[in-house]
Design a protein around this motif. Sequence first.
Motif, mmCIF file in Angstrom:
data_model
loop_
_atom_site.group_PDB
_atom_site.id
_atom_site.type_symbol
_atom_site.label_atom_id
_atom_site.label_comp_id
_atom_site.label_asym_id
_atom_site.label_seq_id
_atom_site.Cartn_x
_atom_site.Cartn_y
_atom_site.Cartn_z
ATOM 1 N N VAL A 25 35.435 47.693 43.846
ATOM 2 C CA VAL A 25 36.454 46.658 43.689
ATOM 3 C C VAL A 25 35.782 45.299 43.714
ATOM 4 O O VAL A 25 35.056 44.963 44.664
ATOM 5 C CB VAL A 25 37.518 46.749 44.799
ATOM 6 C CG1 VAL A 25 38.576 45.667 44.612
ATOM 7 C CG2 VAL A 25 38.156 48.130 44.797
ATOM 8 N N ASP A 26 36.019 44.503 42.661
ATOM 9 C CA ASP A 26 35.500 43.137 42.625
ATOM 10 C C ASP A 26 36.256 42.310 43.659
ATOM 11 O O ASP A 26 37.496 42.239 43.609
ATOM 12 C CB ASP A 26 35.692 42.533 41.232
ATOM 13 C CG ASP A 26 35.006 41.192 41.095
ATOM 14 O OD1 ASP A 26 35.399 40.241 41.818
ATOM 15 O OD2 ASP A 26 34.078 41.098 40.272
ATOM 16 N N THR A 28 36.703 39.240 44.016
ATOM 17 C CA THR A 28 37.412 38.049 43.506
ATOM 18 C C THR A 28 38.595 38.436 42.636
ATOM 19 O O THR A 28 39.724 38.002 42.849
ATOM 20 C CB THR A 28 36.439 37.165 42.722
ATOM 21 O OG1 THR A 28 35.345 36.812 43.560
ATOM 22 C CG2 THR A 28 37.149 35.902 42.229
ATOM 23 N N THR A 29 38.326 39.271 41.633
ATOM 24 C CA THR A 29 39.377 39.604 40.664
ATOM 25 C C THR A 29 40.212 40.802 41.099
ATOM 26 O O THR A 29 41.265 41.060 40.513
ATOM 27 C CB THR A 29 38.752 39.905 39.294
ATOM 28 O OG1 THR A 29 37.916 41.069 39.435
ATOM 29 C CG2 THR A 29 37.903 38.730 38.816
ATOM 30 N N LYS A 30 39.694 41.566 42.103
ATOM 31 C CA LYS A 30 40.354 42.784 42.567
ATOM 32 C C LYS A 30 40.406 43.866 41.509
ATOM 33 O O LYS A 30 41.187 44.816 41.591
ATOM 34 C CB LYS A 30 41.782 42.499 43.066
ATOM 35 C CG LYS A 30 41.880 41.380 44.087
ATOM 36 C CD LYS A 30 41.075 41.691 45.339
ATOM 37 C CE LYS A 30 41.220 40.566 46.368
ATOM 38 N NZ LYS A 30 40.389 40.822 47.576
ATOM 39 N N ILE A 31 39.570 43.750 40.487
ATOM 40 C CA ILE A 31 39.535 44.756 39.429
ATOM 41 C C ILE A 31 38.674 45.917 39.888
ATOM 42 O O ILE A 31 37.571 45.737 40.422
ATOM 43 C CB ILE A 31 38.977 44.150 38.120
ATOM 44 C CG1 ILE A 31 39.911 43.043 37.614
ATOM 45 C CG2 ILE A 31 38.768 45.228 37.063
ATOM 46 C CD1 ILE A 31 39.401 42.324 36.389
ATOM 47 N N GLU A 32 39.185 47.153 39.687
ATOM 48 C CA GLU A 32 38.466 48.350 40.089
ATOM 49 C C GLU A 32 37.649 48.889 38.928
ATOM 50 O O GLU A 32 38.150 49.001 37.806
ATOM 51 C CB GLU A 32 39.442 49.429 40.562
ATOM 52 C CG GLU A 32 40.226 49.039 41.805
ATOM 53 C CD GLU A 32 41.139 50.156 42.271
ATOM 54 O OE1 GLU A 32 41.220 51.171 41.544
ATOM 55 O OE2 GLU A 32 41.752 50.015 43.344
ATOM 56 N N THR A 33 36.410 49.252 39.219
ATOM 57 C CA THR A 33 35.524 49.855 38.225
ATOM 58 C C THR A 33 35.115 51.230 38.732
ATOM 59 O O THR A 33 34.566 51.344 39.838
ATOM 60 C CB THR A 33 34.272 48.998 38.010
ATOM 61 O OG1 THR A 33 34.667 47.687 37.608
ATOM 62 C CG2 THR A 33 33.366 49.617 36.951
#
Length: 685
Positions: A25-26, A28-33
């Motif tokens: 999880v990033d 800052t952006t809360k985007i999951e990879t």
Amino acid sequence: MSSEAYDIEVCQGATFAHTLTLADVDPTTKIETPVNLAGYTARMQVRRKLGDATAIITLTTENGRIVISPSTGVISLTISATDTAALPIGQAVYDLEIVKGAVVTRLLAGRCIVSGEVTRDSTSSTTGTPAYDNGDTYANRSAATSAMIAPTKTTITLQGYSAPGDGGGARYNRVSTQPAHLLCLQSADGAWWEMVRTPQIDARVAGIFPARADASGSYSTITGTADCATGLNNLIDYLRAQDPFGYDGAVIWFCEGVWNFRSPVTPHRATVFRAAGNRNTSWSYRQVDATLMPTFMRFRAPDLPNGIKGGDACILENIQFGCQEIIAGSSPVFVVDPNVDVVCRSCSFGHAKADLMWDVQGRLELIDCTAGWGAFYSVNSSAVAFYIHNTNARLRVRNFINVTGSGTANPGTLFKVTAAQEVQIANLTGGQIATMVEIAPTSGETVFDVAITTPIITVTTSDAIRLNAAGTIRRVSITEPFISTAGNNNVSDTTSCGILATGAGTIAHLEINGGSVITSRGHGIRVDRARYFRSSASVYDSKSGSGHYIGTQVVSFDIHAKSGSNWYGGNARYGVEIASNTTTTALAITGDLRGNTLGSILDGAQTSAIRRINAIRDDSAALTVGSGATLVDLAQPTRFPGYAFSGVPAAASNSGCTIRITDRNHKLATSDGTAWRFADGTVIA
């Protein structure tokens, strides 16, 4: 990636499916990879408890119960309905790991809760399908191994090992793989079953049985297992597999009868071997044919860096050892390795012709035990019953009786210590043995603290208590002994003492507090060597020894009798005898000799010695001081016997003695062998 605590629930008889996705999880952006899991494998095991050696089910990528999707980071877990039906109901533990190369990462860990199935398939027989037995109880082991047990069964009960009620019955749980011990069975359907551990386990569950007496009391017609060692070792292996380090402890119970052993046994740490009460249970170990049996029982140190800790002792209770057969080998019967604790409670030990009963390098405690009985005696003429020989060893004895036997007339030593940290012996009783206690450190070895309390030794054929130091004995305290060597008339006065302290090493401190010592030939108490020796014992010798004998290497001593105590020597020997010093080294000896002394006191010092005896009070016997004494310091007012002029004793029989003439102003007069003379040389008149 870090592990998380997560509990899972599995329904018995239903398919279990669970997926989890690994993602970064990033912040800052809360985007999951998704995490790329290329090259990873996964594994998961479920065990009833953390310390169990066997898993109840295993999931891996290799057995297909775990599937990894590398690009999406998804891990799928699956257990078929057939497999969940075989899981035991209740709470277990699990963890899930992923592996890449040498790197292992734990993802999940927690409880696995298996709930029971209510709705399930019928187990009745159909064409092409095995007829399963849906029973819970089987008469014996053979019946269980012959049965096709329904997959839904997780626990079965055996009513006996060979027959119902024979004492070998137990409960068994279904396990997924064959256990690493022999306390298990495989039913006809291929399932494995492991015995359920209970707080107290009957030894008969291992298929071993004692010989039992018939109505007449004879064992000849009713025989038990020929060699119980194999079965007992199997039971010990089971406990070791259940609890490798013995943290939980276990009790193995033995019913009444004679248990035969023809091969060695190695106990597991922290196990209690408990027999039926009243010492009606015997462990009979013996040689087979012409081959001598090796060490019967060896207590080994555990695989722990610090050894056994407090409370982890192996315990033997209410067992008679070797009461039926004879062992005539030179190997020790019992071996206690270093860093091992062994406790024996209410046990009996008997070995005709055994050269060594116990070889103790660890710590041994004997409580309410006996050695030797009937025709079986503990040791032979040159052997040792309990041999302690490690600087970290410890011997503690409380209420020990050495029973007079009808075996060898002059058996050896009961307790022999050549190196130890501590020796405590309280309430030791016995006879017909050469030496009850021998403390004999070898050169370079040390015995630190020795405390012997209220020993009662009545028929000893050598020194009852012997301190024979080639090494160092730091401190010995003998309290309230009663020692009698009556009947021993065929030895010189330098042996067969009640208590002997000798050797070329160092005895730092020796105290004998109260009690009495009665000997028939040797000295009552002989101390050849000690830095400090103190005695308040009452001593009586009826033959040719002195009561107390103080040797040339005693640096300082204090003999202080309690009220009513006696020091008596036989056949012209002395209540207290101080040996002549044959060395050229100046040696100062101080002593405090008080009490009701029936015999005389002899200081036999030569001119090369410096001897000093302080504060002598000799109530009823003559004091003889050797001519070599350079100084006799009486250190208290001295009272010479008083006589009226008309009643003086014969001068001829009192040559060299001094008296007071009470009706001549208490003037002192000395006998020259012919007449009594005043200090100016005039004959009294």
